[in-house]
Design an enzyme around this catalytic site. Structure first.
Site, PDB file in Angstrom:
ATOM      1  N   SER A 132       0.601  -1.095   0.037  1.00 17.87           N
ATOM      2  CA  SER A 132       0.052  -0.212   0.013  1.00 17.87           C
ATOM      3  C   SER A 132       0.787   1.188   0.215  1.00 17.87           C
ATOM      4  CB  SER A 132      -0.798   0.143   1.164  1.00 17.87           C
ATOM      5  OG  SER A 132      -1.610  -1.097   1.326  1.00 17.87           O
TER       6      SER A 132
ATOM      7  N   HIS B  21       0.637   4.469   4.769  1.00 15.32           N
ATOM      8  CA  HIS B  21       0.063   5.145   3.208  1.00 15.32           C
ATOM      9  C   HIS B  21       0.504   6.689   3.170  1.00 15.32           C
ATOM     10  CE1 HIS B  21      -3.758   2.211   3.708  1.00 15.32           C
ATOM     11  NE2 HIS B  21      -2.480   1.830   3.187  1.00 15.32           N
TER      12      HIS B  21
END
Length: 513
Positions: free
Chosen positions: A298, A349
């Site tokens: 991610s 993230h």
């Protein structure tokens, strides 16, 4: 018609205006009719006229003019839907030798609005030969710019043909130049990373399961205490590991779509650098902000978003016309999802997003260099990375969290390294609101180091937090025995037996009194 013969001015005015819109106002070609009499242009950032439609046609009757305006608004509405925007303004320009023979002014005095959704608005202007100057002045006011169409009297055919060629070449070259920015290289490493993810997932499943903590640790998941012990590779290996099949599928889909786009824009080698730097950045941010075990691509995928944001910084008009609004929407949804759903490493993230943006600045674009800016991005990336890592390694209890501290201290105790366990636990209890389990482990290390007075205070703190912690009562009784405080030793031995009467060690201790 022979070369040198004179033509009417409409063709000249049509192509002169088209050339001006494309060269001076930066409008872009959409479509040109087969007879080259109808031209559609766009410039989405111009709110007054996102679309310009030009028609070179001799209009006879106002009824035809009305029907053509209605057709224009239908085409404009179709374009608006493709552009996914709220309101679309179309500037509709007619170049004609003469105006309609009947009354027509009322048809163009006011903009024509698409009747159903009322979001496409067509403003029409008639440029007839006798009033070209006056009508162009109207365009000047509408667009807020000066328009220079001089010498529009009778001109030779070769002049008009040259002007037409130049205009079309300019439009086509502009489109080719923009398309070239999205075709710097065919995707390769995107598919390589997808394959690596799949292989690593199969290996995780074969050696204990992709959701099993011990297996994830064995294969290189991000574990803060192990990183602090020197396992630096855990800043990169988590990029290729996924926790569960759904996690793998979601990240693979995301990587396929956004990874191929970034690799086409930046080229293969630059994409590889962006992906790894972004993955590293995501892991570092997670190391600083989240004490929990984590794995997944991610952070690197968010880094691809960051690289596209860098593309937007360098090419803002093209970015907002092609992907900007959609990209921001997808980013917002993913970040909101990360903040609202538990067990999502949003720190990773955001770290990946920043890392990808900085990496984009470091590598820039193929066949283009901005050396000073690239060096600046590189220095900023190095300073940020060094600063975050220095903070993490000088504040181990901050990055480990209570679970990490407990597990690490337990490992030190099992290895009989009580000094390290004591230092780690003492620092954590000074900086954080520790649980009774942490204080109990601290008291155990204090007992082993023969710091009995400190152990007494720590065990009393444990019992303050949890009066029914029978192990703390038992250990406190032992401490009081060593300190020859038999009265308090008996009291806590009794409480230990009272809470857990089946423990033989507690009963044996109480029987000594």
């Amino acid at each position: 018609m022979k070369v040198g013969e004179m033509l009417n001015t409409e063709d000249y005015v049509f192509w002169k205006l088209a050339n001006f819109f494309i060269s001076e106002l930066d409008y872009r070609y959409i479509t040109l009719s087969q007879d080259q009499k109808e031209l559609w242009l766009e410039k989405r950032e111009n709110k007054e006229a996102q679309i310009i439609r030009m028609l070179n046609y001799n209009i006879d009757w106002s009824n035809w003019l009305q029907k053509d305006i209605e057709r224009t608004v239908i085409n404009g509405e179709n374009i608006r839907k493709q552009m996914t925007r709220g309101e679309l303004n179309v500037l509709n320009i007619y170049v004609t030798s003469n105006p309609p023979v009947d009354d027509y002014e009322f048809r163009i005095n006011k903009p024509f609005v698409e009747p159903t959704r009322k979001k496409t608005i067509v403003t029409s202007v008639l440029l007839e030969r006798a009033q070209v100057n006056e009508r162009i002045e109207h365009l000047v006011k509408f667009l807020g710019t000066s328009i220079n169409v001089q010498d529009y009297e009778e001109v030779q055919e070769e002049v008009i043909e040259s002007l037409k060629r130049d205009t079309l070449d300019l439009a086509v070259n502009k489109v080719k130049k923009e398309r070239a920015l999205f075709a710097q290289g065919k995707p390769l490493f995107t598919y390589v990373f997808i394959a690596i993810q799949a292989v690593m997932f199969l290996l995780l499943e074969l050696f204990g399961g992709s959701t099993t903590t011990s297996t994830l640790i064995q294969f290189g998941a991000k574990v803060n205490p192990l990183i602090l012990e020197g396992e630096w590779w855990r800043f990169l290996t988590p990029i290729f590991l996924h926790i569960g099949f759904l996690h793998l599928v979601m990240n693979t889909i995301g990587l396929y779509y956004i990874g191929t786009t970034v690799e086409r824009i930046f080229g293969r080698v630059r994409f590889l650098i962006i992906y790894l730097i972004a993955g590293f950045g995501g892991s570092v941010a997670s190391f600083i902000m989240s004490p929990h075990l984590s794995a997944g691509a991610s952070g690197a995928i968010f880094g691809c978003f960051g690289a596209l944001l860098y593309f937007g910084l360098i090419h803002p008009k093209l970015f907002f016309r092609t992907m900007g609004l959609n990209l921001f929407m997808v980013l917002a949804i993913n970040l909101a999802f990360g903040f609202t759903v538990s067990n999502v490493d949003n720190a990773g993230h955001i770290g990946g997003l920043i890392g990808g943006f900085l990496a984009g600045g470091i590598v820039h674009f193929p066949q283009k260099k901005k050396l000073l800016m690239q060096i600046g991005f590189l220095l900023l990336t190095l300073l940020l990375s060094i600063g975050l890592l220095q903070y993490g390694f000088t504040h181990p209890t901050k990055v480990m969290g209570e679970v990490g501290v407990w597990e690490t201290a337990q490992g030190y105790i099992e290895d009989e390294d009580y000094e390290k366990a004591y230092d780690l636990l003492a620092e954590f209890t000074q900086e954080e609101n520790a649980s009774e389990e942490i204080y109990f482990l601290l008291s155990y290390s204090e007992i082993k180091l023969n710091h009995l007075d400190e152990a007494e205070k720590t065990l009393l703190k444990v019992l303050e937090l949890d009066p029914k912690f029978h192990e703390a009562h038992y250990n406190l009784a032992l401490v009081y025995l060593e300190l020859q405080d038999y009265e308090n030793a008996k009291i806590h031995a009794e409480k230990a037996v009272e809470i857990n009467p089946t423990n033989n060690d507690y009963v044996d201790l109480l029987n000594q009194f």
